[in-house]
Scaffold this motif. Structure first.
Motif, mmCIF file in Angstrom:
data_model
loop_
_atom_site.group_PDB
_atom_site.id
_atom_site.type_symbol
_atom_site.label_atom_id
_atom_site.label_comp_id
_atom_site.label_asym_id
_atom_site.label_seq_id
_atom_site.Cartn_x
_atom_site.Cartn_y
_atom_site.Cartn_z
ATOM 1 N N LEU A 86 29.598 20.144 56.662
ATOM 2 C CA LEU A 86 30.170 21.251 57.078
ATOM 3 C C LEU A 86 29.464 22.489 56.335
ATOM 4 C CD1 LEU A 86 34.136 20.748 56.500
ATOM 5 C CD2 LEU A 86 32.952 20.976 58.528
ATOM 6 N N THR A 87 28.692 22.008 55.306
ATOM 7 C CA THR A 87 27.810 22.827 54.431
ATOM 8 C C THR A 87 26.716 23.389 55.223
ATOM 9 O OG1 THR A 87 28.571 22.192 52.158
ATOM 10 C CG2 THR A 87 26.637 23.409 52.311
ATOM 11 N N VAL A 88 25.935 22.480 55.946
ATOM 12 C CA VAL A 88 24.926 22.699 56.719
ATOM 13 C C VAL A 88 25.195 23.698 57.903
ATOM 14 C CG1 VAL A 88 23.390 20.839 55.453
ATOM 15 C CG2 VAL A 88 24.656 20.517 57.827
ATOM 16 N N LEU A 89 26.236 23.349 58.295
ATOM 17 C CA LEU A 89 26.847 23.986 59.474
ATOM 18 C C LEU A 89 27.397 25.253 59.137
ATOM 19 C CD1 LEU A 89 28.707 21.276 61.505
ATOM 20 C CD2 LEU A 89 26.264 22.138 61.794
ATOM 21 N N ASP A 90 27.414 25.898 57.712
ATOM 22 C CA ASP A 90 27.678 27.064 57.455
ATOM 23 C C ASP A 90 29.374 27.178 57.480
ATOM 24 O OD1 ASP A 90 27.194 29.690 56.098
ATOM 25 O OD2 ASP A 90 26.921 30.703 57.737
ATOM 26 N N ILE A 91 30.028 26.213 57.389
ATOM 27 C CA ILE A 91 31.577 26.195 57.368
ATOM 28 C C ILE A 91 32.031 26.119 56.088
ATOM 29 C CG2 ILE A 91 33.547 25.087 58.490
ATOM 30 C CD1 ILE A 91 31.769 24.466 61.031
ATOM 31 N N ASP A 92 32.859 27.046 55.677
ATOM 32 C CA ASP A 92 33.470 26.821 54.338
ATOM 33 C C ASP A 92 34.681 26.130 54.243
ATOM 34 O OD1 ASP A 92 31.464 28.370 53.047
ATOM 35 O OD2 ASP A 92 32.741 30.292 53.669
ATOM 36 N N ARG A 93 35.617 26.013 55.303
ATOM 37 C CA ARG A 93 36.732 25.453 55.180
ATOM 38 C C ARG A 93 37.194 24.805 56.762
ATOM 39 N NH1 ARG A 93 41.658 28.459 53.182
ATOM 40 N NH2 ARG A 93 42.128 26.684 51.969
ATOM 41 N N ALA A 94 37.992 23.897 56.632
ATOM 42 C CA ALA A 94 38.406 23.265 58.150
ATOM 43 C C ALA A 94 39.699 22.672 57.866
ATOM 44 C CB ALA A 94 37.308 22.125 58.376
ATOM 45 N N THR A 95 40.511 22.506 58.952
ATOM 46 C CA THR A 95 41.590 21.490 59.173
ATOM 47 C C THR A 95 40.899 20.364 59.467
ATOM 48 O OG1 THR A 95 43.464 23.221 59.934
ATOM 49 C CG2 THR A 95 43.908 21.044 60.718
ATOM 50 N N VAL A 96 41.542 19.101 58.614
ATOM 51 C CA VAL A 96 40.856 17.909 58.826
ATOM 52 C C VAL A 96 41.759 16.769 59.447
ATOM 53 C CG1 VAL A 96 39.644 16.006 57.661
ATOM 54 C CG2 VAL A 96 39.490 18.387 56.612
ATOM 55 N N VAL A 97 41.457 16.396 60.395
ATOM 56 C CA VAL A 97 41.985 15.388 61.388
ATOM 57 C C VAL A 97 41.575 14.394 61.214
ATOM 58 C CG1 VAL A 97 43.191 14.853 63.667
ATOM 59 C CG2 VAL A 97 42.954 17.419 62.902
ATOM 60 N N GLN A 112 39.080 15.299 47.161
ATOM 61 C CA GLN A 112 37.740 15.741 46.486
ATOM 62 C C GLN A 112 37.519 17.240 46.795
ATOM 63 O OE1 GLN A 112 35.634 11.362 47.003
ATOM 64 N NE2 GLN A 112 34.622 13.365 47.406
ATOM 65 N N PHE A 113 38.053 17.773 47.923
ATOM 66 C CA PHE A 113 37.691 19.201 48.001
ATOM 67 C C PHE A 113 38.787 20.093 48.559
ATOM 68 C CE2 PHE A 113 33.989 16.041 49.271
ATOM 69 C CZ PHE A 113 33.262 16.354 48.212
ATOM 70 N N PRO A 114 39.726 20.123 47.739
ATOM 71 C CA PRO A 114 40.885 20.702 48.373
ATOM 72 C C PRO A 114 40.553 22.222 48.527
ATOM 73 C CG PRO A 114 41.035 20.485 45.947
ATOM 74 C CD PRO A 114 39.819 19.792 46.448
ATOM 75 N N GLU A 115 39.660 22.793 48.000
ATOM 76 C CA GLU A 115 39.312 24.331 48.354
ATOM 77 C C GLU A 115 38.674 24.384 49.703
ATOM 78 O OE1 GLU A 115 35.495 22.143 46.681
ATOM 79 O OE2 GLU A 115 37.588 22.102 46.139
ATOM 80 N N ARG A 116 38.489 23.328 50.191
ATOM 81 C CA ARG A 116 37.669 23.340 51.618
ATOM 82 C C ARG A 116 38.665 22.731 52.775
ATOM 83 N NH1 ARG A 116 31.145 22.554 51.148
ATOM 84 N NH2 ARG A 116 31.398 23.743 53.129
ATOM 85 N N THR A 117 39.588 22.255 52.204
ATOM 86 C CA THR A 117 40.471 21.849 53.405
ATOM 87 C C THR A 117 41.663 22.848 53.514
ATOM 88 O OG1 THR A 117 40.163 19.710 52.468
ATOM 89 C CG2 THR A 117 42.050 19.807 53.690
ATOM 90 N N GLU A 118 41.775 23.247 54.694
ATOM 91 C CA GLU A 118 43.042 24.057 55.167
ATOM 92 C C GLU A 118 44.287 23.602 55.283
ATOM 93 O OE1 GLU A 118 41.538 26.738 58.275
ATOM 94 O OE2 GLU A 118 40.694 27.902 56.985
ATOM 95 N N ARG A 119 44.184 22.345 56.178
ATOM 96 C CA ARG A 119 45.320 21.504 56.439
ATOM 97 C C ARG A 119 44.851 20.254 56.494
ATOM 98 N NH1 ARG A 119 44.655 25.964 59.916
ATOM 99 N NH2 ARG A 119 46.762 27.275 60.191
#
Length: 324
Positions: A86-97, A112-119
């Motif tokens: 996600l970092t190299v794709l310049d994406i800060d946050r995502a809904t993870v399925v 591990q990365f709650p700040e980067r998890t929207e749902r």
């Protein structure tokens, strides 16, 4: 093997090639496939989801067209890899399925990365009970590798997978997913793939069943929108694990798909997309707060939950802070 329906892109992270599909626009959804599968398991739903969302579907390390090195195949290692992608794709946050093993990766990522998890959305996910099909337990056994070397020899493999594909759906409850199993057996013709899968399984499963569970840290998802979906006829991870999820997180959006096996997104793609849409529209992205997490950690006292019915081991206690 299924032919990819979308252009595959590649990025090298820490010296290892990672393959992924990235299509659509809008809020980001990261789709994580299960054990021994690849991004094509999501093919029935990617195009429809991409009409409203940015869909990223990687091949996890050791799977598909990603590299298969001697490397870290733990849940934590996979979560780190998804953060870096996600970092190299310049994406800060995502809904993870996450589906099956990918559900375990999704849970670990959100921890591990709650700040980067929207749902967080779990689909027939590992990590919710001890039970798992004996066929997966067998992968860690001494005889699995020589057996696979034999079964994946060209003539034998084509015969075995041909029977599997021809038998798909003949007895729906037990044979619905045989086409997926046939694809997995095809992939095991690659010695490097077998190596990766065996090390992965040993990290999360022993002879008693699943080792890793979300319950000891599940209370940390209190502020995180959660959805859980299962197929009623799942023969890999029993559908009663959905009830464990409901006990762990009574506020979660949950659904049991009838006439569906371990791959409900494949059995009922339209209903699956509708479930994702419901989850995305009825919830707001998590607003990460370090203070909130610190408070949850301080008050994460333990309470008992029921043992998984029919399981080989009890489910870990559930932190009371999750019961909201």
């Amino acid at each position: 093997m299924r032919a990819p329906q979308f252009d595959i892109q590649y990025v090298t992270l820490h010296g290892h090639r990672r393959a992924f599909v990235k299509v659509g626009s809008g809020p980001v959804i990261l789709l994580l496939h299960g054990l021994a599968c690849d991004h094509t398991t999501w093919s029935p739903v990617i195009a429809e989801l991409a009409k409203r969302y940015t869909v990223i579907a990687p091949d996890l390390l050791g799977h598909g067209q990603s590299a298969k090195p001697r490397a870290d195949y733990t849940l934590g290692g996979y979560a780190n890899g998804m953060r870096d992608l996600l970092t190299v794709l310049d994406i800060d946050r995502a809904t993870v399925v996450g589906h099956s093993f990918g559900g375990g990766v999704a849970m670990q990522f959100s921890y591990q990365f709650p700040e980067r998890t929207e749902r967080l959305m779990l689909v027939s996910a590992g990590g919710l009970g001890a039970e798992v099909t004996p066929l997966i337990k067998a992968i860690q056994g001494f005889g699995w590798e020589p057996a696979m070397r034999l079964i994946t020899r060209p003539g034998i493999r084509h015969a075995v997978t041909g029977v599997m594909r021809a038998s798909t759906g003949l007895w729906p409850k037990h044979t619905r997913d045989l086409d997926e199993v046939a694809d997995i057996v095809d992939s095991w013709a690659d010695r490097r793939t077998r190596f990766a899968i065996r090390h992965l399984v040993r990290a999360v499963i022993d002879w008693r069943g699943q080792i890793v569970t979300m319950s000891d840290r599940a209370y940390l998802t209190e502020a995180l929108p959660l959805a859980v979906l299962w197929g009623e006829d799942d023969q890999v991870l029993p559908a009663r694990h959905l009830e464990i999820a409901r006990t762990l997180a009574p506020g979660a959006i949950t659904e049991l798909f009838e006439d569906a096996g371990h791959f409900p997104h494949k059995d009922h793609p339209e209903e699956f997309v509708a479930f994702v849409d419901r989850f995305m529209t009825e919830t707001e992205p998590s607003d990460y707060s370090r203070e909130t997490v610190a408070e949850l950690l301080r008050r994460g006292s333990l309470v008992d939950i029921p043992t998984a019915e029919g399981g080989d081991a009890p489910v870990d206690p559930v932190p009371a802070a999750l019961v909201r």
